[in-house]
Design an enzyme around this catalytic site. Structure first.
Site, short mmCIF file in Angstrom:
data_model
loop_
_atom_site.label_atom_id
_atom_site.label_comp_id
_atom_site.label_asym_id
_atom_site.label_seq_id
_atom_site.Cartn_x
_atom_site.Cartn_y
_atom_site.Cartn_z
N GLU A 130 0.95 -1.23 -0.06
CA GLU A 130 0.23 0.06 -0.10
C GLU A 130 0.70 1.33 0.05
OE1 GLU A 130 -3.16 0.08 -0.53
OE2 GLU A 130 -3.84 -2.06 -0.21
N SER A 137 -49.53 -27.89 36.03
CA SER A 137 -49.54 -28.29 37.46
C SER A 137 -48.36 -27.96 38.06
CB SER A 137 -49.61 -29.96 37.70
OG SER A 137 -50.65 -30.38 37.49
#
Length: 695
Positions: free
Chosen positions: A97, A367
Site C-alpha cells: 500500500e 401443575s
C-alpha cells in the site's frame, strides 16, 4: 549597424522583462505556497487533532472468560494494537500500500504526480495515489466517492493526522478500520471471519492473503474468487521480499503453505447461546445507561454467567430428543444461591425464530403451579400430612352461578383421603382445587406477588390447576427461590462490564446485592422434600408418581414438578446446586398429543441434570431447625410400623409430627373436610386426622 544594435537591445530588454516577470511570478507563487503552508499549519493547529470515533464491536465472555460471541451493527470491528497483530500484517500492508510510509509526511508526491497525469489524460479520476494516512482519513471521516472535493478533504484530514499522531498510531488505526468485505472491518474481525483465529496467530501466508483483500473485497476475497486472492497474495509476498521484510526462503514456504479458510458463514448457525446473548444485551443496555454511558459506544467486554458446558449439554440433549416438526422448546438453568443463568435455549432455531420462549412467551403453567399453591397452604395451616379426599367433586363459584368439575389426567380418582405429599407426587387435581378452596384466593395471590411472578390469578377453581399464564423464566425463578431456602435472587446474566479502554464500569462483586426473603426456610424445605416424591413409587396410587418414567436415570436427589395442559408440557426442578426448567409446546397453541413429543420435556430435563452434575458432590436437602423427619404410613399419616406397607420419610414441623401409629383405626375415619366450620376456625383443633382424637 545601428538598426542591428537597436534590435539586440530590444531583445535584451524584452528578455529581462520576461525574466523579471517570471521571477516575480515565482516569488509570488513561493509566497503563496508558503502562505498556504503557514495557513494550513495555523488551520491545523486551531482545529486540532481529528477526533477519531470508530464504532467497535462488543464482546461476550462466558463465566470462565472465554469469548462466546460479539455484538455489532452491520459492521463488525475490534480495535487491537500493533503488538496484538502478527508482525507480517503491517509489513505486508506497507509493502503493497505505501512503501514510503515511514518516510513521507502523509503524501507521496511522485505517486500523486503520476496519478494526476493519468487523470488529466483520461479527463476523469481514474487512479489513486493515496498513502496509508490518506486511506485512514478516508476510512474514518469520508466516503469513497472518486471526486476532487473528497480528495481535497482527504488531504486536509491526512495533514492533520500526520501532525498530531505518530506513524505507528496511524498504521494501527488504518489496520483497524480498513474494509475486508462481508461486513468485516479491521484485521481482527477479518482474521476471525476468514481463518477462525486472532490476528496475532496469522502465518506469513495468511497475512499476505488477508492484506490483499482491501484493494477490492468484491474481487480479492478468497470466498468470492480464490484464484484472484491467491495471485494477489503472491504479489504481496514478492513485494515483501523486495522490501527485505522476508527472505526468499520465507516467500517460497509461504507460497507453498496450505491455507484452510474457516469462514464464519459456517459458524453463524452454531453461534453460542444466541437466545441467552440477546437477554445479556438487554441487561447490559440497562446497566450501561445506569452508569451514565451509552451502549451505542460499542467496544464493551461483557462477562456473562453462561456456563459453556451447561449450554453445550442443553443444546445436545435438546437436539437428541426433539422430534422433527414444529414442536418448540424453552430451556433455562440457574444457580439457586446467585440467580446466575447458566444456560438458555429459547427455541429450536434462533435463525428461524429469535422469539425467546423462556422470557417472552407466557403460557398456562399447568401443575407446575401446585408447589406455589401448597406453599400458600403451608402458610395457612396445612402440612405435608394434611389429608383431603380425592373423589369426583363439583365446585361452585361466582356466587353459585357457575360450576367446575376437575378431572385427573387419566380420568380416575383415589376415592379415599390422600395427603399433600401424595397429592403433589401423583399431581392429584381434586386435592389442589380443594386446597385453593380451603385457603382462599387472597393468600395465594399474595404469595404469587411476593414471588414476583408476572401472573394474573383469576378467582376460579381452575386456577389451582395452572390456567394462569406465566413465563418459563418466572416459574423457574420461583422454584429457584424454593431451592435457596425461600430467598429470591434476581435472575442474572452479567457479572462484569468493561469499556474499550479496559475500565470496569460494572462489577457484580462490588454491588450490594441481596436476595429477598419471600418464604420461610421451614416451608421452603418442606416443599423441596415434597417434590422429591415426584420420583418415588411409594406414592403410586390410581396414578403413578409423575417422575417414575425417568426414575431409572436418576442418580441423586432432585426436587421437581411436572406440568401438563392440552398445549404445554413442563418439568421444573432442582438439586441444591442447580435449578432447571423445560417447556415444550407449539407456538400456535396446537395440542401436544404425539407420544414422542410428550416425552421430550422429562427426558431433556433428567439427562441435562445428570450430565451437568456428573463429578459434583451429592448434596442432600438439609432440614432446618424446627423441622424433623419421621417414617410414616402414607395411607394414614400415622407413624409407620411393620404392619403398614407404604412407608416413607416425611419431614414435618415439630408441632405437626404425628404420635399415633399407622395401625390406629381412628386415623382413617376423618379428613380436614369432616371438621365443622367452628372446628376449622378453632385454632385448638389440628387439621391432621390423627390429631382429631388428641395426642
Amino acid at each position: 549597424m545601428i538598426f542591428l544594435k537597436r534590435a539586440q537591445y530590444k531583445k535584451k530588454t524584452t528578455r529581462n522583462k520576461r525574466l523579471k516577470r517570471v521571477l516575480l511570478i515565482g516569488i509570488a507563487a513561493s509566497c503563496a505556497f508558503l502562505s498556504a503552508i503557514v495557513t494550513l499549519r495555523i488551520y491545523a493547529q486551531i482545529v486540532g487533532a481529528p477526533i477519531i470515533q470508530v464504532p467497535i464491536s462488543s464482546v461476550y465472555l462466558d463465566n470462565q472468560g472465554n469469548v462466546i460471541g460479539d455484538r455489532f451493527n452491520e459492521q463488525r470491528r475490534y480495535w487491537i494494537s500493533l503488538d496484538e497483530m502478527s508482525p507480517f500484517i503491517p509489513q505486508a500492508t506497507i509493502s503493497v500500500e505505501d512503501q514510503e510510509f515511514y518516510e513521507h509526511n502523509g503524501f507521496d508526491y511522485s505517486r500523486i504526480a503520476s496519478a494526476l497525469l493519468k487523470d488529466v489524460k483520461a479527463g476523469k479520476k481514474v487512479e489513486g495515489a493515496s498513502t496509508i494516512t490518506q486511506q485512514y482519513a478516508r476510512n474514518v471521516f469520508l466516503t469513497h466517492d472518486k471526486t476532487w472535493t473528497r480528495k481535497i478533504n482527504e488531504a486536509l484530514y491526512a495533514y492533520r493526522l500526520e501532525i498530531f499522531y505518530e506513524k505507528d498510531e496511524l498504521l494501527e488505526g488504518y489496520l483497524n478500520t480498513v474494509y475486508f468485505g462481508h461486513g468485516m472491518y479491521g484485521v481482527e474481525a477479518a482474521s476471525q471471519y476468514y481463518f477462525g483465529k486472532s490476528a496475532k496467530s496469522l502465518t506469513l501466508g495468511e497475512s499476505a492473503l488477508l492484506m490483499g483483500i482491501p484493494k477490492g473485497p468484491t474481487h480479492y476475497s478468497p470466498i468470492v474468487n480464490e484464484e484472484k486472492a491467491v495471485n494477489r497474495q503472491k504479489l504481496i509476498l514478492q513485494l515483501m521480499n523486495n522490501q527485505q521484510f522476508i527472505t526468499s526462503e520465507q516467500k517460497e514456504r509461504a507460497n507453498l503453505e496450505h491455507l484452510a479458510l474457516k469462514t464464519e458463514e459456517s459458524r453463524v448457525a452454531k453461534k453460542t447461546a444466541p437466545y441467552f446473548l440477546e437477554e445479556v444485551w438487554k441487561e447490559a443496555t440497562k446497566i450501561v445507561e445506569s452508569k451514565g454511558r451509552r451502549i451505542e459506544e460499542g467496544g464493551w467486554t461483557i462477562t456473562t454467567t453462561l456456563n459453556k458446558q451447561h449450554q453445550q449439554v442443553a443444546e445436545e440433549t435438546i437436539e437428541k430428543w426433539m422430534p422433527k416438526g414444529e414442536l418448540q422448546i424453552g430451556f433455562v438453568s440457574m444457580e439457586p444461591k446467585t440467580g446466575y443463568i447458566t444456560a438458555m435455549v429459547g427455541g429450536r432455531s434462533f435463525t428461524e425464530s429469535p422469539f425467546n420462549r423462556v422470557t417472552q412467551a407466557k403460557r398456562q403453567t399447568g401443575s407446575t403451579i401446585k408447589p406455589l399453591l401448597f406453599a400458600a397452604a403451608l402458610e395457612n395451616g396445612f402440612s405435608p400430612l394434611t389429608y383431603l379426599k380425592s373423589e369426583r367433586t363439583i365446585f361452585t363459584y361466582d356466587n353459585g352461578r357457575r360450576e367446575y368439575e376437575p378431572k385427573n389426567v387419566n380420568g380416575e380418582f383415589a376415592n379415599h383421603p390422600i395427603s399433600m405429599a401424595q397429592a403433589l407426587a401423583i399431581s392429584d387435581n381434586i386435592y389442589a382445587v380443594k386446597t385453593l378452596e380451603h385457603i382462599g384466593y387472597k393468600p395465594f395471590e399474595q404469595l404469587v406477588e411476593r414471588f414476583n411472578i408476572n401472573m394474573k390469578v383469576d378467582q376460579t377453581p381452575a386456577t389451582a390447576l395452572g390456567t394462569p399464564e406465566a413465563s418459563l423464566l418466572d416459574m423457574t425463578k420461583a422454584y429457584n427461590t424454593i431451592s435457596d431456602k425461600g430467598i429470591q435472587m434476581k435472575p442474572t446474566y452479567i457479572t462484569k462490564i468493561s469499556d474499550n479502554e479496559g475500565k470496569v464500569i460494572y462489577d457484580i462483586s462490588e454491588e450490594k446485592r441481596k436476595g429477598k426473603k419471600v418464604l420461610l426456610e421451614e416451608d421452603a424445605f418442606l416443599l423441596s422434600h415434597l417434590m422429591t416424591g415426584t420420583f418415588d413409587p411409594t406414592f403410586n396410587d390410581y396414578s403413578p408418581a409423575t417422575g417414575i418414567s425417568i426414575r431409572a436415570k436418576q442418580t441423586r436427589p432432585y426436587a421437581a414438578k411436572s406440568g401438563t395442559t392440552n398445549t404445554d408440557q413442563y418439568l421444573i426442578g432442582f438439586s441444591p446446586q442447580l435449578t432447571t426448567g423445560v417447556w415444550n409446546g407449539y407456538d400456535q397453541g396446537k395440542a401436544v398429543s404425539d407420544a414422542e413429543a410428550k416425552q421430550v420435556t422429562k427426558q431433556v430435563w433428567i439427562e441435562f441434570m445428570e450430565q451437568v452434575h456428573r463429578g459434583l458432590p451429592e448434596e442432600p436437602f438439609i432440614a432446618p431447625a424446627g423441622v424433623r423427619g419421621v417414617i410414616v404410613d402414607i395411607e394414614t399419616g400415622g407413624l409407620a410400623t411393620s404392619d403398614c406397607e407404604k412407608q416413607r420419610l416425611v419431614y414435618l414441623k415439630e408441632k405437626d409430627i404425628p404420635t399415633k401409629l399407622c395401625t390406629d383405626p381412628r386415623l382413617k375415619q376423618h379428613t380436614f373436610e369432616d371438621l365443622s366450620e367452628q372446628q376449622k376456625e378453632d385454632e385448638s383443633w389440628s387439621i391432621f386426622p390423627f390429631n382429631f382424637f388428641g395426642n
